[in-house]
Design an enzyme around this catalytic site. Structure first.
Site, PDB file in Angstrom:
ATOM      1  N   GLN A 140     -28.842   0.730   5.279  1.00 49.85           N
ATOM      2  CA  GLN A 140     -28.053   1.458   6.272  1.00 49.85           C
ATOM      3  C   GLN A 140     -27.408   2.682   5.634  1.00 49.85           C
ATOM      4  O   GLN A 140     -26.543   2.559   4.768  1.00 49.85           O
ATOM      5  CB  GLN A 140     -26.976   0.533   6.849  1.00 49.85           C
ATOM      6  CG  GLN A 140     -26.123   1.126   7.935  1.00 49.85           C
ATOM      7  CD  GLN A 140     -25.131   0.112   8.490  1.00 49.85           C
ATOM      8  OE1 GLN A 140     -24.723  -0.822   7.788  1.00 49.85           O
ATOM      9  NE2 GLN A 140     -24.744   0.254   9.733  1.00 49.85           N
ATOM     10  N   GLY A 141     -27.802   3.871   6.055  1.00 45.71           N
ATOM     11  CA  GLY A 141     -27.268   5.114   5.517  1.00 45.71           C
ATOM     12  C   GLY A 141     -26.170   5.679   6.390  1.00 45.71           C
ATOM     13  O   GLY A 141     -26.379   6.682   7.092  1.00 45.71           O
ATOM     14  N   TYR A 142     -25.001   5.072   6.365  1.00 46.61           N
ATOM     15  CA  TYR A 142     -23.848   5.512   7.151  1.00 46.61           C
ATOM     16  C   TYR A 142     -22.785   6.168   6.269  1.00 46.61           C
ATOM     17  O   TYR A 142     -22.517   7.352   6.363  1.00 46.61           O
ATOM     18  CB  TYR A 142     -23.217   4.330   7.896  1.00 46.61           C
ATOM     19  CG  TYR A 142     -23.845   3.965   9.225  1.00 46.61           C
ATOM     20  CD1 TYR A 142     -25.175   4.251   9.522  1.00 46.61           C
ATOM     21  CD2 TYR A 142     -23.108   3.299  10.199  1.00 46.61           C
ATOM     22  CE1 TYR A 142     -25.736   3.895  10.740  1.00 46.61           C
ATOM     23  CE2 TYR A 142     -23.661   2.948  11.426  1.00 46.61           C
ATOM     24  CZ  TYR A 142     -24.977   3.249  11.688  1.00 46.61           C
ATOM     25  OH  TYR A 142     -25.527   2.894  12.898  1.00 46.61           O
ATOM     26  N   SER A 143     -22.135   5.375   5.414  1.00 44.05           N
ATOM     27  CA  SER A 143     -20.965   5.847   4.665  1.00 44.05           C
ATOM     28  C   SER A 143     -21.317   6.960   3.688  1.00 44.05           C
ATOM     29  O   SER A 143     -22.410   7.006   3.121  1.00 44.05           O
ATOM     30  CB  SER A 143     -20.332   4.689   3.895  1.00 44.05           C
ATOM     31  OG  SER A 143     -19.809   3.722   4.776  1.00 44.05           O
ATOM     32  N   SER A 176     -25.764  -0.882   0.835  1.00 45.48           N
ATOM     33  CA  SER A 176     -26.129  -2.229   0.386  1.00 45.48           C
ATOM     34  C   SER A 176     -27.634  -2.385   0.253  1.00 45.48           C
ATOM     35  O   SER A 176     -28.390  -2.042   1.172  1.00 45.48           O
ATOM     36  CB  SER A 176     -25.595  -3.273   1.368  1.00 45.48           C
ATOM     37  OG  SER A 176     -24.198  -3.213   1.477  1.00 45.48           O
ATOM     38  N   GLU A 259     -24.042  -5.654  15.053  1.00 43.35           N
ATOM     39  CA  GLU A 259     -23.572  -6.266  13.813  1.00 43.35           C
ATOM     40  C   GLU A 259     -22.537  -7.348  14.082  1.00 43.35           C
ATOM     41  O   GLU A 259     -22.318  -8.228  13.250  1.00 43.35           O
ATOM     42  CB  GLU A 259     -22.975  -5.186  12.903  1.00 43.35           C
ATOM     43  CG  GLU A 259     -22.692  -5.634  11.493  1.00 43.35           C
ATOM     44  CD  GLU A 259     -22.264  -4.488  10.590  1.00 43.35           C
ATOM     45  OE1 GLU A 259     -22.414  -4.607   9.368  1.00 43.35           O
ATOM     46  OE2 GLU A 259     -21.783  -3.466  11.110  1.00 43.35           O
ATOM     47  N   SER A 378     -12.374   0.208   6.762  1.00 48.81           N
ATOM     48  CA  SER A 378     -11.114  -0.299   6.230  1.00 48.81           C
ATOM     49  C   SER A 378     -10.212  -0.784   7.365  1.00 48.81           C
ATOM     50  O   SER A 378     -10.281  -0.296   8.492  1.00 48.81           O
ATOM     51  CB  SER A 378     -10.397   0.790   5.420  1.00 48.81           C
ATOM     52  OG  SER A 378      -9.905   1.803   6.274  1.00 48.81           O
ATOM     53  N   GLU A 380      -7.088  -0.279   7.841  1.00 51.09           N
ATOM     54  CA  GLU A 380      -6.195   0.757   8.358  1.00 51.09           C
ATOM     55  C   GLU A 380      -6.890   1.608   9.411  1.00 51.09           C
ATOM     56  O   GLU A 380      -6.338   1.880  10.494  1.00 51.09           O
ATOM     57  CB  GLU A 380      -5.692   1.645   7.211  1.00 51.09           C
ATOM     58  CG  GLU A 380      -4.761   0.950   6.237  1.00 51.09           C
ATOM     59  CD  GLU A 380      -5.482   0.096   5.205  1.00 51.09           C
ATOM     60  OE1 GLU A 380      -4.812  -0.550   4.399  1.00 51.09           O
ATOM     61  OE2 GLU A 380      -6.730   0.077   5.216  1.00 51.09           O
TER      62      GLU A 380
END
Length: 399
Positions: A140-143, A176, A259, A378, A380
């Protein structure tokens, strides 16, 4: 028994057909987790994805050969077409059998359902059979370094060249199992618009090509299932965009919705097993006699029961605040379980016994669970998302 309120009711009365299915999957696992596969029991969990990867891949393909891959998918796409309760049964029995963690999560649970919902027939015909057969592995190429929980801030760019291919430049991080994947679904900026969410596209990109570099990230646990991925002129075909170019935000959010599916209930059985290990250690080393430890163990049991009831509540199809807060519930609970494990272990938890000086299961639990409230968004940022987008509260003041 039913769980819910006036907005959300889940009937947990299993039918005779459901119970027959439970016996089928339980019996199949008992008959097949034998021989070389028996040695894989319990391997590959969180923080231990490196364990026996090739052997677990072989196990996954064995599952596929017998029709136990992509069980939630409709039959016309190669799945088993299980009902919601049967999916719960499958994942619970798989976890109770202590079967090894599967290597096909991103393809089976995320990309596959996304292609079924948003992909073209050509994309479905090309990729879905290979996911079912565990022939392609996805990441998964998100972050990105500047766009983790704030996905709309991605800066990876893609443009169409004269040859009709997307050319991709940028960096992804915390990817991951990228080192094991041969494909990646990538969120890239292909245009602009009045909102940051505009101009994003959802691209399917082969990993084995010039212009793709993978750098493992060494973690506290000593393992490296997370990676940095650099795209430097990497390419993919023009038709390998899911949804319309520039409209990838809704597709990306659809993937995140999948997910939160049924398979997360099995996670709680793994949590139960970890909690039982902590209690066993407390009994063996006498920590159970400490009233503070007793109180923390009781609280952990109560918290786990709450997680399961909440998970069942979301099965009604509600995708509002109930589904949105799921990670805010389990992540701090699991992190506190790691802290409890070290409190029970005492000073011995600070050392490893003998060469090769590998961490034991509870030490790995403690170190890896420190990241639970960070990865996948996160806590927050998730609270802000719920407040602003679900509850409609005023936006947080930005400096």
């Amino acid at each position: 028994m039913a769980v819910g309120d006036e907005r959300c009711v889940v009937d947990l009365n299993y039918s005779a057909e459901d119970e027959e299915f439970r016996q089928e999957i339980r019996g199949w696992l008992k008959s097949n987790l034998v021989g070389k596969f028996a040695q894989l029991r319990g391997l590959g969990g969180s923080g231990r994805e490196h364990e026996a990867f090739e052997e677990r891949l072989e196990w996954n393909r064995h599952l596929a050969e017998h029709g136990w891959s992509c069980v939630s998918w409709p039959r016309e796409y190669g799945g088993r077409g299980l009902s919601l309760l049967q999916q719960v049964i499958f994942h619970e029995e798989y976890a109770r059998a202590d079967a090894p963690a599967r290597v096909n999560h991103f393809g089976e649970e995320l990309l596959g359902p996304t292609l079924i919902a948003f992909g073209t027939k050509e994309q479905q015909d090309r990729f879905l059979p290979r996911i079912v057969a565990v022939e392609d592995l996805w990441c998964q190429g998100y972050s990105e370094p500047g766009a983790g929980s704030d996905l709309a801030n991605v800066s990876t760019k893609a443009r169409l060249d004269d040859g009709g291919r997307w050319v991709i430049d940028g960096q992804k991080v915390w990817t991951s199992l990228a080192h094991n994947a041969n494909w990646c679904f990538v969120i890239a900026r292909t245009g602009s618009g009045p909102r940051r969410h505009d101009g994003l596209s959802y691209l399917l990109v082969p990993m084995d090509q010039p212009g793709v570099e993978i750098r493992p990230i060494l973690q506290l646990t000593g393992t490296s299932e997370f990676n940095e991925v650099f795209f430097d002129g990497a390419v993919t075909d023009a038709d390998l965009v899911v949804g319309e170019p520039g409209a990838g935000w809704s597709v990306a959010m659809g993937t995140l919705g999948f997910e939160r599916g049924v398979s997360t209930l099995a996670q709680q059985i793994a949590f139960q097993r970890e909690l039982e290990s902590v209690v066993d250690l407390a009994r063996n080393n006498g920590a159970i006699d400490d009233p503070i430890i007793q109180d923390r163990i009781v609280s952990a049991h109560m918290g786990l029961d709450m997680l399961r009831l909440h998970g069942l509540r979301t099965l009604s199809g509600e995708q509002g605040i109930e589904a949105s807060i799921t990670k805010l519930l389990w992540a701090p609970w699991h992190r506190s379980l790691g802290e409890l494990a070290m409190a029970v272990a005492g000073p011995g938890g600070l050392t490893v016994a003998e060469a090769p000086y590998e961490l034991d299961a509870l030490q790995t639990l403690f170190l890896f669970s420190r990241a639970d409230t960070l990865y996948g968004g996160s806590d927050e940022i998730q609270r802000n998302v719920i407040a602003e987008r679900v509850l409609g509260l005023p936006k947080e003041a930005r400096a």
